[in-house]
Scaffold this motif. Structure first.
Motif, PDB file in Angstrom:
ATOM      1  N   GLY A   1       0.804  -1.215   0.000  1.00 31.20           N
ATOM      2  CA  GLY A   1       0.000   0.000   0.000  1.00 31.20           C
ATOM      3  C   GLY A   1       0.834   1.261   0.000  1.00 31.20           C
ATOM      4  O   GLY A   1       0.533   2.226  -0.726  1.00 31.20           O
ATOM      5  N   LEU A   2       1.906   1.273   0.799  1.00 35.77           N
ATOM      6  CA  LEU A   2       2.782   2.444   0.820  1.00 35.77           C
ATOM      7  C   LEU A   2       3.402   2.684  -0.548  1.00 35.77           C
ATOM      8  O   LEU A   2       3.480   3.827  -1.024  1.00 35.77           O
ATOM      9  N   GLY A   3       3.847   1.623  -1.180  1.00 36.88           N
ATOM     10  CA  GLY A   3       4.459   1.761  -2.498  1.00 36.88           C
ATOM     11  C   GLY A   3       3.495   2.294  -3.539  1.00 36.88           C
ATOM     12  O   GLY A   3       3.836   3.171  -4.334  1.00 36.88           O
ATOM     13  N   LEU A   4       2.276   1.781  -3.537  1.00 38.70           N
ATOM     14  CA  LEU A   4       1.295   2.194  -4.542  1.00 38.70           C
ATOM     15  C   LEU A   4       0.836   3.636  -4.355  1.00 38.70           C
ATOM     16  O   LEU A   4       0.454   4.303  -5.323  1.00 38.70           O
ATOM     17  N   SER A   5       0.876   4.145  -3.129  1.00 36.78           N
ATOM     18  CA  SER A   5       0.309   5.477  -2.857  1.00 36.78           C
ATOM     19  C   SER A   5       1.321   6.605  -2.943  1.00 36.78           C
ATOM     20  O   SER A   5       0.943   7.763  -3.156  1.00 36.78           O
ATOM     21  N   SER A   6       2.608   6.323  -2.777  1.00 32.00           N
ATOM     22  CA  SER A   6       3.584   7.398  -2.563  1.00 32.00           C
ATOM     23  C   SER A   6       3.745   8.306  -3.768  1.00 32.00           C
ATOM     24  O   SER A   6       3.776   9.540  -3.633  1.00 32.00           O
ATOM     25  N   ALA A   7       3.844   7.742  -4.964  1.00 32.35           N
ATOM     26  CA  ALA A   7       4.089   8.571  -6.144  1.00 32.35           C
ATOM     27  C   ALA A   7       2.919   9.495  -6.442  1.00 32.35           C
ATOM     28  O   ALA A   7       3.108  10.663  -6.798  1.00 32.35           O
ATOM     29  N   GLY A   8       1.700   8.991  -6.296  1.00 32.30           N
ATOM     30  CA  GLY A   8       0.532   9.818  -6.551  1.00 32.30           C
ATOM     31  C   GLY A   8       0.468  11.011  -5.624  1.00 32.30           C
ATOM     32  O   GLY A   8       0.135  12.128  -6.046  1.00 32.30           O
ATOM     33  N   MET A   9       0.795  10.803  -4.345  1.00 34.01           N
ATOM     34  CA  MET A   9       0.762  11.916  -3.390  1.00 34.01           C
ATOM     35  C   MET A   9       1.815  12.963  -3.719  1.00 34.01           C
ATOM     36  O   MET A   9       1.525  14.166  -3.746  1.00 34.01           O
ATOM     37  N   GLN A  10       3.051  12.530  -3.955  1.00 30.99           N
ATOM     38  CA  GLN A  10       4.114  13.496  -4.206  1.00 30.99           C
ATOM     39  C   GLN A  10       3.889  14.253  -5.508  1.00 30.99           C
ATOM     40  O   GLN A  10       4.090  15.471  -5.576  1.00 30.99           O
ATOM     41  N   THR A  11       3.448  13.538  -6.533  1.00 32.16           N
ATOM     42  CA  THR A  11       3.186  14.193  -7.812  1.00 32.16           C
ATOM     43  C   THR A  11       2.067  15.203  -7.680  1.00 32.16           C
ATOM     44  O   THR A  11       2.158  16.332  -8.188  1.00 32.16           O
ATOM     45  N   ALA A  12       0.985  14.845  -7.003  1.00 33.66           N
ATOM     46  CA  ALA A  12      -0.137  15.760  -6.819  1.00 33.66           C
ATOM     47  C   ALA A  12       0.275  17.001  -6.038  1.00 33.66           C
ATOM     48  O   ALA A  12      -0.202  18.107  -6.310  1.00 33.66           O
ATOM     49  N   ALA A  13       1.173  16.850  -5.062  1.00 33.17           N
ATOM     50  CA  ALA A  13       1.595  17.988  -4.249  1.00 33.17           C
ATOM     51  C   ALA A  13       2.260  19.063  -5.095  1.00 33.17           C
ATOM     52  O   ALA A  13       1.956  20.255  -4.961  1.00 33.17           O
ATOM     53  N   VAL A  14       3.189  18.674  -5.972  1.00 32.90           N
ATOM     54  CA  VAL A  14       3.912  19.679  -6.753  1.00 32.90           C
ATOM     55  C   VAL A  14       3.134  20.128  -7.989  1.00 32.90           C
ATOM     56  O   VAL A  14       3.413  21.192  -8.542  1.00 32.90           O
ATOM     57  N   GLU A  15       2.155  19.323  -8.419  1.00 30.22           N
ATOM     58  CA  GLU A  15       1.338  19.726  -9.562  1.00 30.22           C
ATOM     59  C   GLU A  15       0.218  20.686  -9.178  1.00 30.22           C
ATOM     60  O   GLU A  15      -0.337  21.352 -10.044  1.00 30.22           O
ATOM     61  N   SER A  16      -0.103  20.763  -7.903  1.00 36.24           N
ATOM     62  CA  SER A  16      -1.241  21.572  -7.482  1.00 36.24           C
ATOM     63  C   SER A  16      -0.874  23.035  -7.261  1.00 36.24           C
ATOM     64  O   SER A  16      -1.732  23.840  -6.892  1.00 36.24           O
ATOM     65  N   VAL A  17       0.401  23.390  -7.471  1.00 37.52           N
ATOM     66  CA  VAL A  17       0.843  24.784  -7.378  1.00 37.52           C
ATOM     67  C   VAL A  17       1.569  25.139  -8.672  1.00 37.52           C
ATOM     68  O   VAL A  17       2.026  24.252  -9.408  1.00 37.52           O
ATOM     69  N   PRO A  18       1.691  26.423  -8.999  1.00 41.44           N
ATOM     70  CA  PRO A  18       2.455  26.810 -10.197  1.00 41.44           C
ATOM     71  C   PRO A  18       3.884  26.288 -10.133  1.00 41.44           C
ATOM     72  O   PRO A  18       4.491  26.245  -9.056  1.00 41.44           O
ATOM     73  N   SER A  19       4.428  25.887 -11.280  1.00 38.51           N
ATOM     74  CA  SER A  19       5.753  25.275 -11.300  1.00 38.51           C
ATOM     75  C   SER A  19       6.837  26.204 -10.785  1.00 38.51           C
ATOM     76  O   SER A  19       7.855  25.749 -10.255  1.00 38.51           O
ATOM     77  N   ARG A  20       6.631  27.514 -10.901  1.00 38.56           N
ATOM     78  CA  ARG A  20       7.634  28.455 -10.402  1.00 38.56           C
ATOM     79  C   ARG A  20       7.728  28.430  -8.878  1.00 38.56           C
ATOM     80  O   ARG A  20       8.673  28.980  -8.300  1.00 38.56           O
ATOM     81  N   GLU A  21       6.743  27.823  -8.207  1.00 37.03           N
ATOM     82  CA  GLU A  21       6.761  27.708  -6.748  1.00 37.03           C
ATOM     83  C   GLU A  21       6.851  26.248  -6.308  1.00 37.03           C
ATOM     84  O   GLU A  21       6.520  25.910  -5.174  1.00 37.03           O
ATOM     85  N   ALA A  22       7.358  25.397  -7.203  1.00 35.93           N
ATOM     86  CA  ALA A  22       7.430  23.963  -6.899  1.00 35.93           C
ATOM     87  C   ALA A  22       8.411  23.673  -5.771  1.00 35.93           C
ATOM     88  O   ALA A  22       8.230  22.715  -5.015  1.00 35.93           O
ATOM     89  N   GLY A  23       9.457  24.495  -5.633  1.00 32.27           N
ATOM     90  CA  GLY A  23      10.447  24.249  -4.592  1.00 32.27           C
ATOM     91  C   GLY A  23       9.864  24.363  -3.201  1.00 32.27           C
ATOM     92  O   GLY A  23      10.029  23.465  -2.365  1.00 32.27           O
TER      93      GLY A  23
END
Length: 456
Positions: free
Chosen positions: A372-394
């Motif tokens: 479960g941890l493996g299947l969920s981790s990428a979706g969470m991290q990707t969604a976190a940085v995609e939900s803000v403008p890329s200029r504020e991804a850091g």
């Protein structure tokens, strides 16, 4: 989904960028777990107590949790490539200093420098991936990096044990150079120079200082190490709460804050930070309580306990890339929801091991949790940085990583209180109840994640 700052890169170059970011990211978890096997020898050589040498672990976690949003913000303004190169060099010198430390206090000082260097590099690697990896491949790529991070965390104790056996405890710091030097070469050669975020306002140094005080002070209070008594502890928490309110109010009105509270008005960003914090609380607490339970049971060695825990790490490494592919194909929400639900199911199975510690139940439950941890981790991290403008991804990547560390610190702080409240399996049941509640709320939070997060 807006992808307004996508930077085109050849496929082979993206592969090298991914490799560089993965190697950079591996430094922090490797050094987080490798130190554990060295603590007894450090304690003995410097003739100190475990309560003193334990700060080598606590201080590292607190600094890593506190500094990443600031480092991500600096990367957005100064350039992520520059921050990664500087962080890697910084980590190398800090590791040499730690390996040569003549006393515990020098060692602690250099250990804190390691944490600062790691915090500088980590969010900026995530931000580079956000900008150079095509949206349709981000889940897969983040899954591969997530697998590397889990592998590094799992490899830390055995690698540290081998180094100590052959050379001594100082080798656990020297060994970092074998990872840092080739990573520096790759970073210099392949990391792109991306457009910096222009700003007419000076950097928010006061906000950065207030953020560090709030996070470091809160984490320190949670560890219980700063509490000399109940009244003093309550007073400390009140001061932290007041400072946090003042900080949030200031950042809300600042034209270019180091911490953007408005990010949490974005449903997906708020949801993934809640989900990662609570799921990491559940994971880290489980990781710590299983050895305690087995140590109280007859016939179990520390080596066997370590092997039991590996059945959770191994599926995580294998399934993280698969979770990323599923997130690319079906969207960020449902692979995350499904993965966290399997994680919750696995922990529920573990909670039923009973006083006799049924080995098949324990192994089966931990394996399910790892999947479960493996299947969920990428979706969470990707969604976190995609939900803000890329200029504020850091700064977004830094906040996400801080949420992860807050979960770990909270879990490790509450564990002694709950486990000590019972005897053997009774204490274990109390801890697992908290773990199950945290994992269940993480599932609920993940339902709010958008399939394709918008930045507008």
């Amino acid at each position: 989904m807006s992808d307004e700052a996508q930077i085109e890169q050849p496929a082979f170059r993206i592969g090298w960028i991914l490799t560089t970011v993965a190697l950079t990211t591996m430094l922090a978890p490797l050094n987080s777990t490798m130190i554990g096997v060295a603590l007894p020898l450090v304690t003995a050589e410097f003739a100190v107590g475990l309560d003193e040498s334990g700060w080598l672990v606590i201080a590292y976690l607190i600094v890593m949790a506190s500094l990443q949003p600031v480092a991500g913000k600096l990367g957005d303004r100064l350039g992520h490539r520059r921050m990664i190169l500087g962080g890697l060099l910084y980590f190398a010198f800090a590791s040499i200093g730690a390996a040569l430390a003549p006393s515990l206090y020098w060692l602690l000082a250099f250990r804190i420098q390691q944490a600062i260097a790691g915090a500088i590099a980590l969010p900026n690697g995530t931000a580079i991936m956000r900008q150079v990896v095509p949206a349709e491949e981000r889940g897969k790529r983040f899954g591969l990096v997530g697998a590397a991070v889990t592998l590094a965390a799992a490899a830390g104790p055995p690698l540290g044990g081998i180094m100590i056996e052959w050379v001594g405890w100082r080798a656990v710091f020297f060994v970092n150079l074998f990872l840092i030097l080739p990573t520096l070469v790759l970073a210099w050669r392949f990391l792109p120079v991306l457009e910096k975020r222009a700003s007419d306002h000076a950097f928010d140094w006061l906000g950065a200082l207030m953020l560090l005080l709030v996070l470091a002070g809160g984490a320190g209070m949670l560890t219980g190490q700063m509490a000399a008594g109940t009244a003093l502890q309550a007073g400390g928490f009140c001061i932290i709460i007041v400072l946090a309110v003042l900080f949030l109010r200031r950042e809300w009105h600042h034209p270019d804050p180091v911490f953007q509270p408005r990010f949490f008005r974005r449903r997906t960003f708020a949801a993934v930070n809640v989900a990662i914090s609570l799921s990491n609380l559940a994971m880290y607490t489980t990781f710590l309580v299983i050895p305690l339970l087995l140590a109280d049971a007859p016939g179990w060695s520390s080596t066997e306990a370590g092997l039991i825990l590996s059945v959770m790490w191994a599926p995580t490494v294998v399934c993280a890339p698969l979770g990323g592919r599923l997130a690319d194909r079906f969207g960020r929400r449902w692979p995350t929801v499904g993965g966290l639900s399997i994680f919750l199911l696995g922990l529920w199975v573990v909670s039923g091991i009973g006083a006799e510690i049924a080995l098949p139940v324990l192994v089966g439950g931990l394996s399910l949790a790892g999947v479960g941890l493996g299947l969920s981790s990428a979706g969470m991290q990707t969604a976190a940085v995609e939900s803000v403008p890329s200029r504020e991804a850091g700064v977004a990547a830094g906040i996400f990583s801080t949420s992860r560390y807050i979960g770990s610190i909270t879990g490790s702080s509450v564990l002694p209180l709950l486990y000590g409240a019972g005897i053997g399996i009774d204490g274990f049941d109390r801890v697992l109840f908290m773990v199950l509640v945290a994992a269940f709320v993480a599932v609920l939070a993940s339902l709010l994640i958008e399939d394709r997060p918008r930045t507008d």
